[in-house]
Design a protein around this motif. Structure first.
Motif, PDB file in Angstrom:
ATOM      1  N   ARG A 105       0.839  -1.206   0.000  1.00  0.00           N
ATOM      2  CA  ARG A 105       0.000   0.000   0.000  1.00  0.00           C
ATOM      3  C   ARG A 105       0.875   1.258   0.000  1.00  0.00           C
ATOM      4  O   ARG A 105       0.594   2.223  -0.716  1.00  0.00           O
ATOM      5  CB  ARG A 105      -0.928  -0.011   1.195  1.00  0.00           C
ATOM      6  CG  ARG A 105      -1.896   1.151   1.233  1.00  0.00           C
ATOM      7  CD  ARG A 105      -2.946   0.958   2.316  1.00  0.00           C
ATOM      8  NE  ARG A 105      -3.860   2.057   2.379  1.00  0.00           N
ATOM      9  CZ  ARG A 105      -4.807   2.339   1.482  1.00  0.00           C
ATOM     10  NH1 ARG A 105      -4.960   1.572   0.443  1.00  0.00           N
ATOM     11  NH2 ARG A 105      -5.591   3.373   1.636  1.00  0.00           N
ATOM     12  N   ASP A 106       1.940   1.258   0.782  1.00  0.00           N
ATOM     13  CA  ASP A 106       2.850   2.396   0.847  1.00  0.00           C
ATOM     14  C   ASP A 106       3.526   2.634  -0.505  1.00  0.00           C
ATOM     15  O   ASP A 106       3.655   3.781  -0.946  1.00  0.00           O
ATOM     16  CB  ASP A 106       3.879   2.182   1.950  1.00  0.00           C
ATOM     17  CG  ASP A 106       4.648   3.446   2.286  1.00  0.00           C
ATOM     18  OD1 ASP A 106       4.079   4.554   2.188  1.00  0.00           O
ATOM     19  OD2 ASP A 106       5.826   3.329   2.669  1.00  0.00           O
ATOM     20  N   LEU A 107       3.947   1.561  -1.154  1.00  0.00           N
ATOM     21  CA  LEU A 107       4.562   1.701  -2.477  1.00  0.00           C
ATOM     22  C   LEU A 107       3.554   2.264  -3.473  1.00  0.00           C
ATOM     23  O   LEU A 107       3.878   3.178  -4.243  1.00  0.00           O
ATOM     24  CB  LEU A 107       5.104   0.360  -2.986  1.00  0.00           C
ATOM     25  CG  LEU A 107       5.678   0.391  -4.408  1.00  0.00           C
ATOM     26  CD1 LEU A 107       6.861   1.348  -4.516  1.00  0.00           C
ATOM     27  CD2 LEU A 107       6.082  -1.006  -4.843  1.00  0.00           C
ATOM     28  N   LEU A 108       2.333   1.760  -3.465  1.00  0.00           N
ATOM     29  CA  LEU A 108       1.315   2.261  -4.391  1.00  0.00           C
ATOM     30  C   LEU A 108       0.994   3.730  -4.111  1.00  0.00           C
ATOM     31  O   LEU A 108       0.779   4.512  -5.051  1.00  0.00           O
ATOM     32  CB  LEU A 108       0.056   1.407  -4.316  1.00  0.00           C
ATOM     33  CG  LEU A 108       0.204  -0.006  -4.887  1.00  0.00           C
ATOM     34  CD1 LEU A 108      -1.070  -0.808  -4.642  1.00  0.00           C
ATOM     35  CD2 LEU A 108       0.552   0.024  -6.364  1.00  0.00           C
ATOM     36  N   ALA A 109       0.998   4.117  -2.851  1.00  0.00           N
ATOM     37  CA  ALA A 109       0.775   5.523  -2.509  1.00  0.00           C
ATOM     38  C   ALA A 109       1.901   6.397  -3.060  1.00  0.00           C
ATOM     39  O   ALA A 109       1.658   7.506  -3.569  1.00  0.00           O
ATOM     40  CB  ALA A 109       0.653   5.691  -0.999  1.00  0.00           C
ATOM     41  N   ALA A 110       3.131   5.910  -2.993  1.00  0.00           N
ATOM     42  CA  ALA A 110       4.275   6.652  -3.543  1.00  0.00           C
ATOM     43  C   ALA A 110       4.173   6.748  -5.060  1.00  0.00           C
ATOM     44  O   ALA A 110       4.494   7.789  -5.639  1.00  0.00           O
ATOM     45  CB  ALA A 110       5.588   5.991  -3.133  1.00  0.00           C
ATOM     46  N   VAL A 111       3.726   5.688  -5.713  1.00  0.00           N
ATOM     47  CA  VAL A 111       3.539   5.713  -7.167  1.00  0.00           C
ATOM     48  C   VAL A 111       2.485   6.753  -7.537  1.00  0.00           C
ATOM     49  O   VAL A 111       2.678   7.556  -8.462  1.00  0.00           O
ATOM     50  CB  VAL A 111       3.165   4.315  -7.702  1.00  0.00           C
ATOM     51  CG1 VAL A 111       2.677   4.377  -9.139  1.00  0.00           C
ATOM     52  CG2 VAL A 111       4.354   3.366  -7.578  1.00  0.00           C
ATOM     53  N   LEU A 112       1.372   6.762  -6.816  1.00  0.00           N
ATOM     54  CA  LEU A 112       0.329   7.751  -7.077  1.00  0.00           C
ATOM     55  C   LEU A 112       0.845   9.164  -6.843  1.00  0.00           C
ATOM     56  O   LEU A 112       0.603  10.067  -7.653  1.00  0.00           O
ATOM     57  CB  LEU A 112      -0.899   7.478  -6.198  1.00  0.00           C
ATOM     58  CG  LEU A 112      -2.081   8.417  -6.412  1.00  0.00           C
ATOM     59  CD1 LEU A 112      -2.585   8.338  -7.844  1.00  0.00           C
ATOM     60  CD2 LEU A 112      -3.197   8.068  -5.433  1.00  0.00           C
TER      61      LEU A 112
END
Length: 104
Positions: free
Chosen positions: A6-13
């Motif tokens: 989830r943290d990685l996806l938030a950084a991608v967004l």
């Protein structure tokens, strides 16, 4: 979904969802910044999806965030910034002008 994913996806967004420029004059800066950020996203995703990654997802996410900090969405006037300036009574030309010292 686990917290690291989830943290990685938030950084991608965060990397890709940057504010749009208020004028076509800001589009070149916007495109350059977004391109740089997209490149870092690709590197991070390839690293995580590699069958034998050198670093874990937490390290990769931290590295991506460092790269985002190095390539902030700055150097152009965003739509939100222009609307806020207009709401304060500025003219359109004033609202879309970069502060002194910030060049495109």
């Amino acid at each position: 979904m686990d917290a690291n994913t989830r943290d990685l996806l938030a950084a991608v967004l965060e990397a890709l969802d940057i504010p749009h420029p208020a004028t076509t004059g800001g589009a070149e800066v916007y495109d350059r910044i977004r391109g740089e950020r997209a490149t870092h996203v690709v590197v991070a995703l390839r690293s995580v999806l590699d069958e034998k990654p050198l670093m874990g997802i937490e390290w990769t996410t931290a590295y991506l965030r460092e790269q985002l900090a190095a390539h902030p969405a700055a150097g152009y006037v965003t739509v939100g910034q222009a609307h806020a300036a207009l709401a304060k009574g500025k003219t359109w030309s004033q609202a879309v002008a970069l502060p002194d010292g910030e060049g495109q």
